[in-house]
Write an enzyme that holds these catalytic residues in place. Structure first.
Site, PDB file in Angstrom:
ATOM      1  N   MET A  96       0.821  -1.203   0.000  1.00  0.00           N
ATOM      2  CA  MET A  96       0.000   0.000   0.000  1.00  0.00           C
ATOM      3  C   MET A  96       0.859   1.259   0.000  1.00  0.00           C
ATOM      4  O   MET A  96       0.410   2.314  -0.419  1.00  0.00           O
ATOM      5  CB  MET A  96      -0.931  -0.006   1.224  1.00  0.00           C
ATOM      6  CG  MET A  96      -2.090  -0.978   1.098  1.00  0.00           C
ATOM      7  SD  MET A  96      -3.262  -0.802   2.436  1.00  0.00           S
ATOM      8  CE  MET A  96      -2.378  -1.562   3.791  1.00  0.00           C
ATOM      9  N   CYS A  97       2.061   1.177   0.473  1.00  0.00           N
ATOM     10  CA  CYS A  97       2.987   2.312   0.471  1.00  0.00           C
ATOM     11  C   CYS A  97       4.035   2.112  -0.618  1.00  0.00           C
ATOM     12  O   CYS A  97       4.414   0.980  -0.928  1.00  0.00           O
ATOM     13  CB  CYS A  97       3.688   2.441   1.826  1.00  0.00           C
ATOM     14  SG  CYS A  97       2.550   2.767   3.189  1.00  0.00           S
TER      15      CYS A  97
END
Length: 672
Positions: free
Chosen positions: A534-535
């Site tokens: 997600m990052c």
């Protein structure tokens, strides 16, 4: 008899003069210290009355220069008279101080004397010289004016009556007539006979033919208001007359014209008149000595300095300063660099995260003035250390909207930037739109189309692959410049999208877009991701490298004569060959950076006829059906594959694999 004393010129430099010199230095002169022509202006002498004492206070005998001084076609302000000059600007303060002032002054004086004696050109009588050094970083301007004036030997003397009001000898009607004629035909020097008729000074021999000496008057517009000292122009006027007409000019009646308006009462005329004379002497044949370097406010022969920084608008100071490095780069290294083309390019940044912040800062460094950011997120606590347009305070209370916050910070960095931010979700394939959200999605698509329509270059700087699909389609249909940047852990991709097939130039090869290497349609890559997915997990330096590369690629495209149609150099070609290069060098199609190896790889990717982003099939469907086509692509994960024929290609591939005999001979296997 008293010797005639003259009031010297004083320079009156308007701030606009320095602003114009700054532009001239950066855009035209650059490293040249050649003298350039300028003009100044002066008017009749003025004085004011002290309210407390009632005494008249004489104002300076001023030669004024402003921004118009550099305009060859400029007209002197109403009531003023022009003077020709030369400006010589030096590149360093050391050169300015070491300049041979005597030689410069004598060169100017020689030119004036040549004009007087050989050409009989009275327009050169008020010539002046100014030498300068412009410290453009501190906005300090060092300057020294010279107003060459020829010294008479022996000196001119004034008769026993001295300088008296002209109204004592000329009637109010004569003075009004002179005023009217000078207003209709401005003459800095003129001849007057019989108190009524005037003519240019160059008509001396014919105008005064058969006119008694007592009816001859030499007139000049006097910038001095002193009751006893006529202005500097008279000094050169007398030298001119003595050099050209020595037989008849040893005694002259002189009118110092000082009336810019007709007074209400006869006693209000300010002009003065007097008779001057000189003892005739054998002609030397050469130029007389000259004086004229201006004294500084302390009364010393030394230059002056104008410090504009305290009086300038800080915003204007910043506006000039941010472009200084670019203009120095142009006139020192790349004279053909078109900075205006870059600064006038309107850039749309889709994504205001790490890439977006760095791209925005680098665009500002290139002088781009119109930057718009789009993002749907808010500033989080992990952002400020990696995203240079945010601070800790921006993360509080849930975080500020990224795009608006970044735009506001850009204006704080440079108030002259036209920055805007929009919170907007970009619809993505693989992310179906619920019926209740169709109207909002339609509005989002319309807003995105409007933003792309009003900008020249679009940067795709989003986190996910599928979020780049819709902007890719819209930009390709509208013919916009598209720059794409994507990050890996220690790698990055920067590429420019090619133009659509229907707009290709004859014989040109179509370059691919971000999706041309795919054989599947973009799909949901965000759902069910782990924290590290997600990052954007990257080495910290990758984002700034990729962002800077993307902006530099845009600059190279804009400077290439073919612009967005610029052909890419062959893949892996020797960069030193500069194949298909522009002003700034190569204009590659794709750059893949490898930080672990500290190298960049040039790649050329051809367009794919079944591409889901830029193929004519997709673009024509978008242009024909608009939002309906987009909505179908969002909701149906098979639509784009079916539209482009990727599903057929996939089926053909599967069928081909089924026909392959995968049985391996046992003996061959043992031998192997």
């Amino acid at each position: 008899m008293p010797i005639v004393q003259f009031a010297p010129f004083s320079s009156l430099v308007q701030p606009t003069f320095w602003h114009e010199l700054t532009s001239l230095k950066i855009d035209v002169l650059r490293l040249s210290d050649e003298a350039v022509p300028i003009t100044g202006s002066y008017s009749v002498g003025r004085s004011i009355t002290d309210r407390e004492t009632g005494h008249e206070i004489v104002l300076g005998c001023n030669m004024s220069v402003g921004s118009e001084s550099f305009d060859k076609n400029a007209v002197a302000p109403a009531g003023s008279f022009p003077a020709k000059g030369h400006l010589k600007n030096y590149n360093t303060i050391e050169e300015f101080k070491a300049a041979d002032k005597t030689a410069l002054f004598n060169q100017e004086a020689d030119k004036m004397w040549e004009a007087i004696v050989s050409k009989r050109d009275s327009t050169s009588l008020n010539n002046f010289l100014v030498i300068t050094f412009a410290d453009l970083k501190k906005y300090k301007y060092y300057y020294w004016f010279a107003f060459p004036a020829f010294a008479a030997k022996p000196a001119w003397e004034i008769d026993e009556l001295g300088w008296r009001l002209a109204a004592s000898e000329l009637s109010p009607e004569s003075l009004s007539s002179i005023h009217s004629k000078l207003h209709a035909t401005p003459l800095p020097f003129f001849l007057l006979r019989s108190g009524l008729e005037i003519a240019p000074i160059d008509s001396y021999s014919t105008f005064f033919a058969n006119v008694p000496p007592e009816e001859q008057t030499i007139g000049f517009v006097d910038p001095s208001a002193s009751p006893t000292n006529p202005g500097w122009p008279l000094r050169n006027l007398l030298a001119y007359l003595r050099a050209v007409y020595p037989e008849t000019t040893s005694r002259l009646r002189v009118l110092c014209w000082r009336d810019s308006e007709v007074p209400h009462a006869p006693a209000g005329w300010k002009s003065r008149i007097g008779v001057v004379h000189i003892t005739p002497s054998p002609e030397s044949g050469g130029r007389p000595s000259a004086v004229g370097w201006e004294k500084n406010p302390q009364g010393k022969l030394a230059p002056r300095m104008a410090d504009l920084a305290p009086m300038m608008d800080p915003t204007r100071l910043a506006d000039q300063a941010v472009d200084l490095n670019l203009k120095l780069m142009r006139w020192r290294i790349l004279p053909s660099l078109d900075l205006e083309k870059i600064s006038s390019t309107k850039c749309l940044l889709l994504g205001a995260g790490t890439l977006g912040c760095y791209v925005a800062r680098t665009l500002m460094g290139w002088g781009v003035r119109d930057i718009t950011l789009v993002d749907s997120g808010k500033v989080s606590f992990s952002n400020p250390v990696r995203q240079p347009l945010f601070e800790f305070e921006d993360c509080l209370e849930g975080g500020k909207p990224k795009a608006e916050c970044a735009a506001a910070r850009m204006k704080k960095i440079f108030p002259g930037i036209n920055a805007a931010g929009h919170s907007l979700s970009i619809p993505m394939p693989g992310h179906p739109v619920p019926p209740a959200s169709v109207d909002q999605t339609r509005a989002d698509v319309k807003k995105l189309e409007e933003l792309i329509d009003t900008h020249d270059a679009v940067f795709l700087l989003m986190d996910s692959r599928e979020s780049r699909w819709l902007p890719t389609v819209i930009c390709a249909a509208k013919g916009k410049i598209v720059l794409n940047a994507a990050l890996g852990f220690d790698t990055f991709l920067v590429m420019r999208h090619g133009v659509r097939e229907s707009s290709l130039q004859p014989g040109a090869t179509q370059l691919g877009c971000y999706y041309c290497n795919d054989i599947v349609a973009p799909a949901d890559s965000l759902t069910d991701r782990t924290l590290d997915e997600m990052c954007t997990v990257t080495r910290p330096g990758i984002a700034s490298l990729a962002s800077s590369t993307a902006v530099e690629l845009l600059a190279s495209v804009l400077q290439h004569p073919d612009g967005v149609h610029a052909a890419a150099p062959p893949a892996n070609s020797d960069p030193a060959a500069l194949i298909n290069a522009g002003v700034l060098g190569l204009v590659p199609h794709q750059l893949r950076g490898f930080l672990a190896q500290f190298r960049n790889l040039h790649i050329v990717g051809a367009a794919y006829s079944r591409c889901t982003g830029c193929s004519e099939t997709v673009l024509k469907a978008y242009e024909k059906e608009g939002f309906d086509m987009i909505l179908q692509a969002l909701n149906d994960d098979k639509y784009l594959q079916h539209l482009t024929g990727l599903d057929t290609l996939y089926a053909e591939g599967e069928k081909a694999l089924e026909e392959v005999d995968w049985d391996v001979d046992d003996e061959e296997g043992e031998d192997f």
